[in-house]
Scaffold this motif. Structure first.
Motif, short mmCIF file in Angstrom:
data_model
loop_
_atom_site.label_atom_id
_atom_site.label_comp_id
_atom_site.label_asym_id
_atom_site.label_seq_id
_atom_site.Cartn_x
_atom_site.Cartn_y
_atom_site.Cartn_z
N VAL A 78 0.86 -1.17 0.00
CA VAL A 78 0.00 0.00 0.00
C VAL A 78 0.91 1.23 0.00
O VAL A 78 2.03 1.18 0.53
N LEU A 79 0.44 2.28 -0.63
CA LEU A 79 1.26 3.49 -0.73
C LEU A 79 0.78 4.53 0.26
O LEU A 79 -0.42 4.68 0.51
N GLY A 80 1.75 5.25 0.80
CA GLY A 80 1.47 6.34 1.72
C GLY A 80 1.84 7.67 1.09
O GLY A 80 1.96 7.79 -0.14
N ASP A 81 2.04 8.62 1.93
CA ASP A 81 2.42 9.95 1.47
C ASP A 81 3.91 10.01 1.15
O ASP A 81 4.68 9.15 1.58
N ASP A 82 4.30 11.03 0.41
CA ASP A 82 5.72 11.30 0.16
C ASP A 82 6.48 10.15 -0.46
O ASP A 82 7.62 9.87 -0.09
N LEU A 121 -4.81 4.54 6.63
CA LEU A 121 -5.72 5.65 6.87
C LEU A 121 -5.02 6.62 7.81
O LEU A 121 -4.76 6.28 8.97
N GLY A 122 -4.67 7.78 7.29
CA GLY A 122 -3.96 8.77 8.11
C GLY A 122 -2.65 8.21 8.62
O GLY A 122 -1.82 7.72 7.85
N ASP A 123 -2.47 8.28 9.94
CA ASP A 123 -1.24 7.81 10.58
C ASP A 123 -1.28 6.34 10.96
O ASP A 123 -0.42 5.86 11.69
N PHE A 124 -2.30 5.60 10.48
CA PHE A 124 -2.46 4.22 10.87
C PHE A 124 -2.38 3.28 9.67
O PHE A 124 -2.87 3.58 8.59
N TYR A 139 0.72 2.32 14.44
CA TYR A 139 0.76 3.79 14.50
C TYR A 139 2.07 4.19 13.84
O TYR A 139 3.17 3.96 14.36
N LEU A 140 1.97 4.75 12.63
CA LEU A 140 3.15 4.98 11.80
C LEU A 140 4.16 5.97 12.38
O LEU A 140 5.37 5.74 12.24
N PRO A 141 3.74 7.07 13.03
CA PRO A 141 4.76 7.97 13.59
C PRO A 141 5.70 7.29 14.59
O PRO A 141 6.87 7.66 14.72
N ASP A 142 5.20 6.28 15.31
CA ASP A 142 6.03 5.53 16.25
C ASP A 142 6.57 4.23 15.66
O ASP A 142 7.36 3.54 16.30
#
Length: 170
Positions: A78-82, A121-124, A139-142
């Motif tokens: 799956v693709l995310g941002d950036d 979805l968002g940060d998840f 939780y992607l930021p962590d």
């Protein structure tokens, strides 16, 4: 445009929906299991299970970049941002985070056994797991799993996951 992974011929099919014609068949890595399109629709990204790679195919030029994932049995992508791709590594019990611009694995996130399908979805990042029927939430930021839930009986071969955003978030 519709793009399909062809597991048995190690390629992707690019189909024009305007006239339902095969526009191209592009060779990728061995045993592609899933495919995702970049936001601009210009590239297709495939997880190649048999050779442990990710292929990034330019749909206009048909040029393919192959990225080693340093893991076993990539399955979902799956693709995310950036220009970031997330790839489940079924045999390594991890999710690889790949920077498509540099063609490198940035990090891997440990997850419960046999990760397969992915949805963001968002940060998840939601992850299904073969055999156990579980779904993990990263939780992607962590870069860590924050919850793992059972989905019930007879759900042990959850190959994919799709989020229904038409009903809103509760």
């Amino acid at each position: 445009t519709l793009v399909a992974a062809n597991t048995f011929n190690n390629s992707i099919s690019v189909i024009r929906l305007s006239d339902v014609k095969l526009a191209a068949e592009i060779p990728v890595g061995n045993d592609p299991r899933s495919v995702a399109l970049t936001a601009d629709g210009g590239r297709a990204v495939t997880a190649n299970r048999a050779d442990g790679t990710l292929s990034v195919a330019d749909l206009t030029t048909q040029q393919v970049t192959t990225i080693p994932l340093n893991g076993v049995y990539p399955y979902g992508v799956v693709l995310g941002d950036d220009d970031i791709a997330y790839v489940s590594l079924e045999g390594s019990n991890a999710v690889a985070v790949v920077d498509l611009a540099t063609a490198r694995v940035v990090t891997t996130i440990p997850v419960p056994a046999a990760p397969a399908g992915l949805a963001k979805l968002g940060d998840f990042l939601y992850v299904t797991h073969f055999w156990s029927g579980q779904i993990s939430l990263i939780y992607l930021p962590d870069a860590r799993v924050v919850q793992t839930s059972n989905t019930g009986l007879d759900t042990s071969i959850s190959q994919g996951i799709e989020l229904d955003l038409t009903r809103g978030l509760a």
